[in-house]
Scaffold this active site. Structure first.
Site, PDB file in Angstrom:
ATOM      1  N   LYS A  34       0.824  -1.140   0.162  1.00 30.87           N
ATOM      2  CA  LYS A  34       0.022  -0.051  -0.049  1.00 30.87           C
ATOM      3  C   LYS A  34       0.859   1.432   0.167  1.00 30.87           C
ATOM      4  O   LYS A  34       0.143   2.557   0.434  1.00 30.87           O
ATOM      5  CB  LYS A  34      -0.994  -0.114   1.353  1.00 30.87           C
ATOM      6  N   CYS A  35       2.218   1.159  -0.598  1.00 37.48           N
ATOM      7  CA  CYS A  35       2.999   2.259  -0.298  1.00 37.48           C
ATOM      8  C   CYS A  35       2.987   2.972  -1.718  1.00 37.48           C
ATOM      9  O   CYS A  35       2.628   2.144  -2.699  1.00 37.48           O
ATOM     10  CB  CYS A  35       4.520   1.715   0.095  1.00 37.48           C
ATOM     11  N   GLY A  36       3.341   4.241  -1.919  1.00 33.15           N
ATOM     12  CA  GLY A  36       3.394   4.935  -3.170  1.00 33.15           C
ATOM     13  C   GLY A  36       4.268   4.510  -4.102  1.00 33.15           C
ATOM     14  O   GLY A  36       4.192   5.004  -5.295  1.00 33.15           O
ATOM     15  N   LEU A  37       5.255   3.792  -3.491  1.00 37.90           N
ATOM     16  CA  LEU A  37       6.592   3.255  -4.193  1.00 37.90           C
ATOM     17  C   LEU A  37       6.186   1.892  -5.038  1.00 37.90           C
ATOM     18  O   LEU A  37       7.302   1.361  -5.437  1.00 37.90           O
ATOM     19  CB  LEU A  37       7.784   3.292  -3.385  1.00 37.90           C
TER      20      LEU A  37
END
Length: 156
Positions: A34-37
């Site tokens: 769920k990380c933007g990366l």
């Protein structure tokens, strides 16, 4: 302690020592679905596919330390495999900082310093390990794997 002495657990519960990868170049990554990366999963998988025949392995270690991971290792690996096409080994959810940090991440962070000293700054911090088990370099979360591909090639 040597990196090959450390025991880890795959997402399916299988425990093993990292000496399984003695003689291989490793890129160890703390991940979070769920990380933007998360776009880095595609680049990590591409590198894994491109260099697997030259004894290169990416090892993914989900972490919820930054509150960006799903509830279980199985859910995390399912998301990685189904959503991002990941085929490299994924492991149990681990803690990467602090007293409860997994021994692997304790060693990795002791051997390399980042922007925040020895602490892992964020998800997708990457550690390059040579074929002899030497921890060579740490790459920041925002360092895209394609940007340091030449660095990896030096150790293949």
């Amino acid at each position: 302690m040597n990196i090959y002495d450390i025991e880890v657990k795959l997402d399916n519960g299988e425990e093993y020592k990292l000496d399984r990868y003695n003689g291989k170049t490793l890129l160890i990554v703390n991940t979070a679905t769920k990380c933007g990366l998360v776009g880095q999963f595609n680049e990590l998988e591409s590198l894994y596919q491109k260099y697997a025949s030259r004894d290169f392995v990416v090892l993914g270690f989900p972490s919820n330390q930054f509150k960006q991971e799903v509830a279980t290792a199985d859910q995390a690996s399912q998301a990685c495999r189904l959503t991002y096409g990941v085929t490299f080994p994924m492991h149990e959810i681990v803690t990467v900082n602090g007293e409860e940090a997994h021994p692997l991440f304790k060693l990795l962070t002791e051997e390399t310093k980042g922007f925040l000293g020895s602490r892992v700054k964020w998800n997708f911090t990457k550690f390059l390990v040579d074929k002899e088990g030497n921890i060579i370099k740490r790459f920041a979360p925002t360092d895209k794997p394609s940007k340091f591909e030449q660095e990896i090639e030096k150790y293949l």
